[in-house]
Design a protein around this motif. Structure first.
Motif, PDB file in Angstrom:
ATOM      1  N   ASP A   3       0.312 -11.369 -22.525  1.00 27.72           N
ATOM      2  CA  ASP A   3       0.393 -12.770 -22.963  1.00 27.72           C
ATOM      3  C   ASP A   3      -0.184 -13.732 -21.930  1.00 27.72           C
ATOM      4  O   ASP A   3      -0.322 -14.922 -22.198  1.00 27.72           O
ATOM      5  N   GLY A   4      -0.526 -13.205 -20.729  1.00 28.99           N
ATOM      6  CA  GLY A   4      -1.069 -14.029 -19.666  1.00 28.99           C
ATOM      7  C   GLY A   4      -0.042 -14.256 -18.572  1.00 28.99           C
ATOM      8  O   GLY A   4       1.154 -13.984 -18.757  1.00 28.99           O
ATOM      9  N   SER A   5      -0.501 -14.768 -17.435  1.00 30.83           N
ATOM     10  CA  SER A   5       0.413 -15.012 -16.319  1.00 30.83           C
ATOM     11  C   SER A   5      -0.219 -15.974 -15.334  1.00 30.83           C
ATOM     12  O   SER A   5      -1.440 -16.153 -15.292  1.00 30.83           O
ATOM     13  N   VAL A   6       0.651 -16.589 -14.521  1.00 34.42           N
ATOM     14  CA  VAL A   6       0.198 -17.431 -13.421  1.00 34.42           C
ATOM     15  C   VAL A   6       0.946 -16.977 -12.177  1.00 34.42           C
ATOM     16  O   VAL A   6       2.151 -16.716 -12.221  1.00 34.42           O
ATOM     17  N   SER A   7       0.224 -16.835 -11.060  1.00 38.87           N
ATOM     18  CA  SER A   7       0.798 -16.368  -9.811  1.00 38.87           C
ATOM     19  C   SER A   7       0.159 -17.122  -8.660  1.00 38.87           C
ATOM     20  O   SER A   7      -0.864 -17.781  -8.818  1.00 38.87           O
ATOM     21  N   LEU A   8       0.766 -16.968  -7.493  1.00 40.89           N
ATOM     22  CA  LEU A   8       0.265 -17.609  -6.283  1.00 40.89           C
ATOM     23  C   LEU A   8      -0.128 -16.525  -5.291  1.00 40.89           C
ATOM     24  O   LEU A   8       0.645 -15.591  -5.039  1.00 40.89           O
ATOM     25  N   ILE A  37      -4.930 -20.248 -20.830  1.00 41.72           N
ATOM     26  CA  ILE A  37      -3.703 -20.534 -20.097  1.00 41.72           C
ATOM     27  C   ILE A  37      -3.853 -21.917 -19.483  1.00 41.72           C
ATOM     28  O   ILE A  37      -4.954 -22.315 -19.091  1.00 41.72           O
ATOM     29  N   SER A  38      -2.755 -22.681 -19.444  1.00 41.10           N
ATOM     30  CA  SER A  38      -2.822 -24.011 -18.845  1.00 41.10           C
ATOM     31  C   SER A  38      -1.479 -24.379 -18.218  1.00 41.10           C
ATOM     32  O   SER A  38      -0.429 -23.870 -18.620  1.00 41.10           O
ATOM     33  N   GLY A  39      -1.556 -25.258 -17.228  1.00 40.90           N
ATOM     34  CA  GLY A  39      -0.359 -25.769 -16.573  1.00 40.90           C
ATOM     35  C   GLY A  39      -0.405 -27.279 -16.504  1.00 40.90           C
ATOM     36  O   GLY A  39      -1.405 -27.854 -16.062  1.00 40.90           O
ATOM     37  N   ILE A  40       0.662 -27.935 -16.968  1.00 42.96           N
ATOM     38  CA  ILE A  40       0.766 -29.397 -16.924  1.00 42.96           C
ATOM     39  C   ILE A  40       1.674 -29.770 -15.757  1.00 42.96           C
ATOM     40  O   ILE A  40       2.854 -29.396 -15.737  1.00 42.96           O
ATOM     41  N   ALA A  90       4.478 -27.010 -16.145  1.00 47.75           N
ATOM     42  CA  ALA A  90       4.875 -26.336 -17.385  1.00 47.75           C
ATOM     43  C   ALA A  90       3.700 -25.459 -17.820  1.00 47.75           C
ATOM     44  O   ALA A  90       2.625 -25.971 -18.121  1.00 47.75           O
ATOM     45  N   TRP A  91       3.912 -24.146 -17.843  1.00 47.26           N
ATOM     46  CA  TRP A  91       2.828 -23.195 -18.098  1.00 47.26           C
ATOM     47  C   TRP A  91       2.900 -22.649 -19.513  1.00 47.26           C
ATOM     48  O   TRP A  91       3.970 -22.282 -20.003  1.00 47.26           O
ATOM     49  N   ARG A  92       1.726 -22.564 -20.161  1.00 42.02           N
ATOM     50  CA  ARG A  92       1.606 -22.006 -21.506  1.00 42.02           C
ATOM     51  C   ARG A  92       0.320 -21.213 -21.598  1.00 42.02           C
ATOM     52  O   ARG A  92      -0.647 -21.462 -20.857  1.00 42.02           O
ATOM     53  N   SER A  93       0.301 -20.257 -22.505  1.00 43.29           N
ATOM     54  CA  SER A  93      -0.929 -19.551 -22.860  1.00 43.29           C
ATOM     55  C   SER A  93      -1.101 -19.666 -24.367  1.00 43.29           C
ATOM     56  O   SER A  93      -0.252 -20.246 -25.062  1.00 43.29           O
ATOM     57  N   SER A  94      -2.190 -19.084 -24.896  1.00 42.09           N
ATOM     58  CA  SER A  94      -2.406 -19.100 -26.342  1.00 42.09           C
ATOM     59  C   SER A  94      -1.324 -18.307 -27.059  1.00 42.09           C
ATOM     60  O   SER A  94      -1.206 -18.377 -28.282  1.00 42.09           O
ATOM     61  N   SER A  95      -0.505 -17.556 -26.304  1.00 42.86           N
ATOM     62  CA  SER A  95       0.609 -16.802 -26.880  1.00 42.86           C
ATOM     63  C   SER A  95       1.903 -17.611 -26.912  1.00 42.86           C
ATOM     64  O   SER A  95       2.809 -17.313 -27.678  1.00 42.86           O
TER      65      SER A  95
END
Length: 231
Positions: free
Chosen positions: A82-87, A116-119, A64-69
């Motif tokens: 707002d940020g992003s996560v990629s591989l 940004i964080s991922g749980i 579950a990914w979130r950023s400060s936005s």
């Protein structure tokens, strides 16, 4: 509701499948004012290593990914403020080294102090487990200054505890991480990967190279050397 069965290519890589649709009367519908734009599927064919007890890259979209936005989609727009996560499967690291293994690219929200964080889903820690990764900034990310953190939360407890934090600058050096998890053996935990920016937020391109839980009979098994210059 529509459904289409797709078969992923056998070769590792990133693919896009573009589509336009019509109704039974022949009228197009979908994206755009006149339904003139295609929509698409993103397809990532990833290798799965049998050497790792838990592969954070392969399971990136299970987190579950979130950023400060706010909430983020997995494999988001890499230009999103707002940020992003990629591989990435062929990243160039800040020391110039070009790699060919799964690497998580995390971009915090583009503000000073953005994060940004991922749980990740629950994992039962075993005796001899180690968390291993290398962290730093991607190549050509001048002004990148980030704090990387690994936390965990015992499933059902609600309390988050820190396993380690590291401040990294764009200085051509990479930090290798090796955390012995044996003290958590038999616990079911959610691992949390986080990145916070302190420098140039536009170039806050942080990477986690091969983040994984690996199990070793010997707790001092040698880590892969990622500090050497590119061959």
């Amino acid at each position: 509701d529509l459904s289409v069965e797709l078969t992923a290519p056998a070769k590792q890589g990133h693919y896009k499948s573009f589509w336009m649709i019509r109704n039974s009367s022949g009228q197009r519908f979908g994206i755009g004012r006149q339904a003139e734009k295609a929509f698409w599927f993103d397809i990532y064919v990833m290798p799965f290593s049998k050497d790792y007890a838990f592969d954070f890259g392969a399971d990136i979209c299970e987190a579950a990914w979130r950023s400060s936005s706010g909430k983020l989609s997995c494999m988001g727009d890499t230009d999103d403020p707002d940020g992003s996560v990629s591989l990435l499967d062929n990243p160039r690291l800040e020391n110039g080294r070009l790699e060919d293994e799964l690497t998580i690219w995390m971009r915090p929200q583009t503000i000073r102090g953005g994060w940004i964080s991922g749980i990740y889903p629950g994992y039962v820690v075993k005796e001899g487990d180690h968390f291993r990764a290398a962290v730093g900034c991607l190549y050509d990310s001048k002004g990148c200054e980030l704090t990387f953190s690994v936390d965990y939360q015992e499933v059902g407890s609600g309390r988050i505890k820190n396993l380690g934090s590291w401040v990294e600058h764009y200085d051509g050096e990479i930090k290798s991480i090796d955390i012995d998890l044996s003290a958590l053996a038999a616990s079911r935990v959610n691992f949390i990967l986080s990145v916070t920016t302190h420098g140039n937020s536009e170039n806050a391109n942080g990477f986690w190279f091969v983040p994984s839980v690996q199990n070793f009979k010997s707790p001092d098994a040698p880590a892969q050397d990622l500090t050497a210059p590119s061959p």
